[in-house]
Design a protein around this motif. Structure first.
Motif, short mmCIF file in Angstrom:
data_model
loop_
_atom_site.label_atom_id
_atom_site.label_comp_id
_atom_site.label_asym_id
_atom_site.label_seq_id
_atom_site.Cartn_x
_atom_site.Cartn_y
_atom_site.Cartn_z
N TRP A 143 3.18 -6.59 -0.65
CA TRP A 143 3.01 -7.79 0.18
C TRP A 143 2.95 -7.36 1.64
CZ3 TRP A 143 7.45 -11.34 -2.14
CH2 TRP A 143 7.10 -11.69 -3.46
N ASP A 144 2.01 -7.96 2.38
CA ASP A 144 1.91 -7.66 3.81
C ASP A 144 3.21 -8.11 4.49
OD1 ASP A 144 -0.36 -7.10 6.08
OD2 ASP A 144 1.19 -8.51 6.75
N LEU A 145 3.82 -7.19 5.24
CA LEU A 145 5.13 -7.50 5.83
C LEU A 145 5.06 -8.61 6.86
CD1 LEU A 145 6.74 -3.94 6.16
CD2 LEU A 145 7.76 -5.92 5.00
N LYS A 146 3.91 -8.73 7.54
CA LYS A 146 3.81 -9.77 8.58
C LYS A 146 3.43 -11.12 8.00
CE LYS A 146 2.56 -7.17 12.69
NZ LYS A 146 1.35 -6.38 12.79
N THR A 147 2.41 -11.12 7.13
CA THR A 147 1.85 -12.41 6.68
C THR A 147 2.34 -12.82 5.29
OG1 THR A 147 -0.02 -11.34 5.59
CG2 THR A 147 -0.27 -11.86 7.94
N GLU A 180 5.93 1.80 6.37
CA GLU A 180 5.30 2.36 7.58
C GLU A 180 3.89 1.83 7.80
OE1 GLU A 180 5.50 6.64 8.22
OE2 GLU A 180 7.23 6.67 6.86
N VAL A 181 3.25 1.33 6.74
CA VAL A 181 1.90 0.77 6.90
C VAL A 181 1.93 -0.76 6.75
CG1 VAL A 181 0.76 2.89 6.20
CG2 VAL A 181 1.20 1.15 4.48
N GLY A 182 3.12 -1.33 6.98
CA GLY A 182 3.22 -2.79 7.02
C GLY A 182 3.17 -3.47 5.66
N LEU A 183 3.58 -2.73 4.60
CA LEU A 183 3.55 -3.32 3.26
C LEU A 183 4.92 -3.25 2.61
CD1 LEU A 183 0.21 -1.74 1.96
CD2 LEU A 183 0.57 -4.15 2.55
N LYS A 184 5.32 -4.32 1.94
CA LYS A 184 6.57 -4.35 1.19
C LYS A 184 6.26 -3.95 -0.25
CE LYS A 184 10.78 -5.24 0.15
NZ LYS A 184 11.88 -4.49 0.75
N LEU A 185 6.96 -2.92 -0.73
CA LEU A 185 6.82 -2.54 -2.14
C LEU A 185 7.75 -3.45 -2.94
CD1 LEU A 185 5.69 -0.70 -4.36
CD2 LEU A 185 7.47 0.96 -3.81
N VAL A 186 7.18 -4.48 -3.54
CA VAL A 186 7.96 -5.51 -4.23
C VAL A 186 8.43 -5.01 -5.60
CG1 VAL A 186 7.75 -7.81 -5.30
CG2 VAL A 186 6.85 -7.39 -3.00
N ASP A 187 7.48 -4.49 -6.37
CA ASP A 187 7.82 -3.90 -7.68
C ASP A 187 6.68 -2.99 -8.12
OD1 ASP A 187 5.84 -5.56 -8.81
OD2 ASP A 187 7.29 -7.11 -9.32
N PHE A 188 6.95 -2.14 -9.08
CA PHE A 188 5.90 -1.24 -9.57
C PHE A 188 6.30 -0.63 -10.90
CE2 PHE A 188 7.66 3.02 -8.25
CZ PHE A 188 8.73 2.56 -7.50
N LYS A 189 5.29 -0.10 -11.58
CA LYS A 189 5.49 0.50 -12.91
C LYS A 189 5.22 2.00 -12.85
CE LYS A 189 2.21 0.84 -15.63
NZ LYS A 189 1.27 1.83 -16.22
N LEU A 190 6.08 2.77 -13.48
CA LEU A 190 5.87 4.23 -13.57
C LEU A 190 5.78 4.65 -15.03
CD1 LEU A 190 8.49 5.57 -10.96
CD2 LEU A 190 6.03 5.29 -10.63
#
Ligand code: ADP
Ligand code: UDP
Length: 240
Positions: A201-205, A165-175
């Motif tokens: 990652w920015d979804l547009k750029t 929703e804020v133009g960012l791709k959640l590529v990976d993350f650690k919990l």
């Protein structure tokens, strides 16, 4: 006062309440298992602000977490937990050590999220482990692991949507998860969720908006964290 624990990016302090801790975000940054070190002005403030917004959002969607309240710019109060020594990594797109391990190029979306586990041990360099290792090492029971997988997938679905929703791709993350000191039968999400432990990652750029800017010397590290915070704040101000 002395911290009860000083890690690479945060300090833990006791509070008047034995069931809670104060978690302080430092300006220090490390990568490659502590081999690369730097300090960035405002990093503690930015990660605290981003992590607080995310934990408040997760709590609202029904995910049990350690979050109690933000104390000030660099400190939060959290429920004290006994951290499970298993780091849970969720991947939506190939990157980082997945590419190193498999030879796959970066940026290939997965058909379904990929979950992996590593043993939280700086001395061993957080090695990749699986459910059988975890059972035999007694890091968690098979029932705990089922809960961790289910929770990680839920958090991934919620946060992938939130960041999109804020133009960012959640590529990976650690919990990280832990057993509540006040009720060890209950496992909750702990530690932090910030650009230090997520690839965004920015979804547009396609621009990297996370700690890879530090790992790979891309520059403008705090500018990227600031932009992530700005977008999340704007999203929450309009949609709650
Ligand atoms: P590291 O230990 O990897 O250097 P940090 O600098 O981020 O990492 O230190 C924070 C430490 O606090 C981590 O080891 C993390 O597992 C632990 N932690 C996070 N949340 C809690 C909590 N609610 N209760 C107890 N420990 C926690
Ligand atoms: N990660 C983390 N702490 C770790 C290992 C990984 O926060 O000790 C995060 C990292 O920031 C990335 C994701 O988990 O968003 C996957 O990391 P990866 O296994 O690709 O390792 P890397 O190559 O980044 O060390």
């Amino acid at each position: 006062m002395q911290p009860i624990y000083e890690g690479k990016a945060k300090r833990l302090w006791t509070t008047d309440d034995p069931s809670t801790l104060r978690m302080e975000f430092k300006n220090d940054a490390t990568a490659f298992n502590g081999e690369k070190k730097a300090s960035f002005e405002n990093k503690g403030r930015l990660n605290n602000a981003i992590s607080t917004l995310i934990y408040q959002y997760l709590e609202k969607t029904g995910i049990p977490t350690h979050f109690v309240r933000q104390i000030d710019e660099t400190n939060v109060e959290v429920k004290k937990v006994e951290i499970l020594m298993v780091e849970v990594i969720i991947r939506n797109v190939s990157a980082g050590s997945y590419c190193k391990r498999t030879g796959m190029e970066e940026g290939i979306p997965f058909s379904q999220p990929v979950i992996e586990f590593s043993y939280k041990s700086d001395a061993l360099g957080d090695p990749l482990i699986n459910d059988d290792y975890i059972r035999e090492m007694k890091l968690a029971t098979p029932e705990d692991m089922a809960f961790l997988r289910e929770s990680a997938l839920k958090v991934n679905a919620i946060l992938s949507g939130f960041f999109a929703e804020v133009g960012l791709k959640l590529v990976d993350f650690k919990l990280e998860f832990g057993r509540l000191a006040s009720d060890p039968a209950q496992i909750v999400l702990a530690d932090e969720i910030s650009p230090d432990g997520c690839r965004l990652w920015d979804l547009k750029t396609g621009e990297k908006m996370d700690k890879d800017r530090f790992r790979r010397d891309l520059g403008n590290v705090m500018e990227a964290y600031e932009e992530v915070l700005k977008r999340l704040k704007a999203r929450l101000e309009t949609n709650g």
